[in-house]
Design a protein around this motif. Sequence first.
Motif, PDB file in Angstrom:
ATOM      1  N   HIS A 151      47.700  45.602  23.042  1.00 31.03           N
ATOM      2  CA  HIS A 151      47.563  47.037  22.810  1.00 31.03           C
ATOM      3  C   HIS A 151      48.806  47.605  22.115  1.00 31.03           C
ATOM      4  O   HIS A 151      49.905  47.059  22.211  1.00 31.03           O
ATOM      5  N   ILE A 152      48.572  48.728  21.430  1.00 31.19           N
ATOM      6  CA  ILE A 152      49.597  49.300  20.548  1.00 31.19           C
ATOM      7  C   ILE A 152      50.062  50.650  21.064  1.00 31.19           C
ATOM      8  O   ILE A 152      49.257  51.452  21.551  1.00 31.19           O
ATOM      9  N   TYR A 153      51.373  50.915  20.963  1.00 30.28           N
ATOM     10  CA  TYR A 153      51.952  52.182  21.405  1.00 30.28           C
ATOM     11  C   TYR A 153      52.897  52.714  20.321  1.00 30.28           C
ATOM     12  O   TYR A 153      53.333  51.981  19.426  1.00 30.28           O
ATOM     13  N   GLU A 154      53.220  54.007  20.439  1.00 28.50           N
ATOM     14  CA  GLU A 154      54.274  54.589  19.616  1.00 28.50           C
ATOM     15  C   GLU A 154      55.606  54.096  20.171  1.00 28.50           C
ATOM     16  O   GLU A 154      55.889  54.238  21.360  1.00 28.50           O
ATOM     17  N   LYS A 155      56.421  53.512  19.311  1.00 27.23           N
ATOM     18  CA  LYS A 155      57.659  52.877  19.753  1.00 27.23           C
ATOM     19  C   LYS A 155      58.556  53.833  20.530  1.00 27.23           C
ATOM     20  O   LYS A 155      59.028  53.513  21.626  1.00 27.23           O
ATOM     21  N   GLU A 156      58.821  55.000  19.973  1.00 26.85           N
ATOM     22  CA  GLU A 156      59.742  55.942  20.617  1.00 26.85           C
ATOM     23  C   GLU A 156      59.231  56.345  21.996  1.00 26.85           C
ATOM     24  O   GLU A 156      60.003  56.400  22.968  1.00 26.85           O
ATOM     25  N   ALA A 157      57.926  56.580  22.112  1.00 30.92           N
ATOM     26  CA  ALA A 157      57.365  57.050  23.380  1.00 30.92           C
ATOM     27  C   ALA A 157      57.478  56.000  24.462  1.00 30.92           C
ATOM     28  O   ALA A 157      57.908  56.286  25.593  1.00 30.92           O
ATOM     29  N   VAL A 158      57.107  54.760  24.158  1.00 30.49           N
ATOM     30  CA  VAL A 158      57.114  53.723  25.185  1.00 30.49           C
ATOM     31  C   VAL A 158      58.532  53.307  25.553  1.00 30.49           C
ATOM     32  O   VAL A 158      58.833  53.031  26.719  1.00 30.49           O
ATOM     33  N   VAL A 159      59.431  53.285  24.560  1.00 30.56           N
ATOM     34  CA  VAL A 159      60.829  52.927  24.841  1.00 30.56           C
ATOM     35  C   VAL A 159      61.478  53.976  25.738  1.00 30.56           C
ATOM     36  O   VAL A 159      62.203  53.646  26.692  1.00 30.56           O
ATOM     37  N   GLU A 160      61.218  55.257  25.459  1.00 27.44           N
ATOM     38  CA  GLU A 160      61.765  56.326  26.295  1.00 27.44           C
ATOM     39  C   GLU A 160      61.226  56.252  27.718  1.00 27.44           C
ATOM     40  O   GLU A 160      61.963  56.456  28.681  1.00 27.44           O
ATOM     41  N   PHE A 161      59.954  55.952  27.840  1.00 33.64           N
ATOM     42  CA  PHE A 161      59.346  55.873  29.164  1.00 33.64           C
ATOM     43  C   PHE A 161      59.964  54.741  29.971  1.00 33.64           C
ATOM     44  O   PHE A 161      60.297  54.907  31.148  1.00 33.64           O
ATOM     45  N   ILE A 162      60.145  53.581  29.348  1.00 30.48           N
ATOM     46  CA  ILE A 162      60.753  52.442  30.040  1.00 30.48           C
ATOM     47  C   ILE A 162      62.202  52.754  30.413  1.00 30.48           C
ATOM     48  O   ILE A 162      62.679  52.415  31.496  1.00 30.48           O
ATOM     49  N   ALA A 163      62.916  53.446  29.502  1.00 31.14           N
ATOM     50  CA  ALA A 163      64.321  53.779  29.739  1.00 31.14           C
ATOM     51  C   ALA A 163      64.498  54.710  30.938  1.00 31.14           C
ATOM     52  O   ALA A 163      65.563  54.739  31.556  1.00 31.14           O
ATOM     53  N   MET A 164      63.448  55.449  31.277  1.00 33.19           N
ATOM     54  CA  MET A 164      63.517  56.354  32.424  1.00 33.19           C
ATOM     55  C   MET A 164      63.476  55.598  33.745  1.00 33.19           C
ATOM     56  O   MET A 164      63.656  56.190  34.813  1.00 33.19           O
ATOM     57  N   GLY A 165      63.265  54.301  33.672  1.00 33.36           N
ATOM     58  CA  GLY A 165      63.263  53.484  34.885  1.00 33.36           C
ATOM     59  C   GLY A 165      61.965  53.521  35.660  1.00 33.36           C
ATOM     60  O   GLY A 165      61.897  53.029  36.793  1.00 33.36           O
ATOM     61  N   LYS A 166      60.928  54.086  35.075  1.00 33.94           N
ATOM     62  CA  LYS A 166      59.643  54.155  35.764  1.00 33.94           C
ATOM     63  C   LYS A 166      58.833  52.889  35.500  1.00 33.94           C
ATOM     64  O   LYS A 166      58.835  52.369  34.390  1.00 33.94           O
ATOM     65  N   LYS A 167      58.166  52.410  36.539  1.00 36.34           N
ATOM     66  CA  LYS A 167      57.318  51.243  36.380  1.00 36.34           C
ATOM     67  C   LYS A 167      55.954  51.692  35.858  1.00 36.34           C
ATOM     68  O   LYS A 167      55.348  52.592  36.408  1.00 36.34           O
ATOM     69  N   MET A 168      55.517  51.059  34.788  1.00 33.59           N
ATOM     70  CA  MET A 168      54.248  51.447  34.186  1.00 33.59           C
ATOM     71  C   MET A 168      53.551  50.223  33.622  1.00 33.59           C
ATOM     72  O   MET A 168      54.161  49.414  32.934  1.00 33.59           O
ATOM     73  N   LYS A 169      52.283  50.077  33.939  1.00 31.77           N
ATOM     74  CA  LYS A 169      51.479  49.016  33.348  1.00 31.77           C
ATOM     75  C   LYS A 169      50.909  49.550  32.038  1.00 31.77           C
ATOM     76  O   LYS A 169      51.090  50.716  31.702  1.00 31.77           O
ATOM     77  N   CYS A 170      50.246  48.704  31.285  1.00 34.71           N
ATOM     78  CA  CYS A 170      49.667  49.132  30.014  1.00 34.71           C
ATOM     79  C   CYS A 170      48.816  50.378  30.243  1.00 34.71           C
ATOM     80  O   CYS A 170      47.889  50.365  31.070  1.00 34.71           O
ATOM     81  N   PRO A 171      49.114  51.488  29.538  1.00 36.56           N
ATOM     82  CA  PRO A 171      48.405  52.746  29.777  1.00 36.56           C
ATOM     83  C   PRO A 171      47.025  52.848  29.135  1.00 36.56           C
ATOM     84  O   PRO A 171      46.360  53.872  29.281  1.00 36.56           O
TER      85      PRO A 171
END
Length: 218
Positions: A151-171
């Motif tokens: 699956h494909i994501y917007e780079k900036e959005a997914v990188v920022e989300f991961i950087a926040m330290g939140k655990k997230m599976k493929c949305p």
Amino acid sequence: MVDELTDLRKQCVTSLYTCVDNVAMFMNEQERETEFSKLKSSVEEYCKLEARNNVANEALEKAKDETDSSNLDTLQDRFNFYLNNLASKNVNVNSHPYMTEFKKRIEKGRQKSRQNLDGSDLAITESQNQYIDPITKRPIVDPVRNKLCGHIYEKEAVVEFIAMGKKMKCPVAGCGNRENLVPMHLISDDELKFRLTLTQHSTMIQEPSILDLDESVL
């Protein structure tokens, strides 16, 4: 008769393998795992039937080897003796060929599920000549691909989300990948980025308001 029962068991187990393939292909994750569990119980029963059949055959062969005309009347006793001794051995269902093949089918089905893109999402986005980021719900400009599920994501959005330290599976809805998103799972999709850029420029060229030309002079 014994051979017929053996063949019948094999046919039944083969049908269960087909069920595994269909479950993996057409059911969502929760339904899939529930059905896998039911199918596993059925395969276990066939493994036990096969093991009991093999034990009975082995006991009979041992008893027959010791039998001649002088002790024919004790064949049943010796058969029961060997049967009881052999039946006391533990049967390792997990190592049975039926179960080994069953586990391979399940793992193969899970891998296919993780690799398959969500068809409905792709049909919508590709028909619009754009990909929608599942996080921001906006068109993707700089795409990165999840190498586990595709699956494909917007780079900036997914990188920022991961950087926040939140655990997230493929949305992406319906994705079978259960691994949490981490940077090492993301790869840049340069080919798709190039296609998106071409699409954007093509749209601009076709939009009269962008060019603002006086069509009377064309």
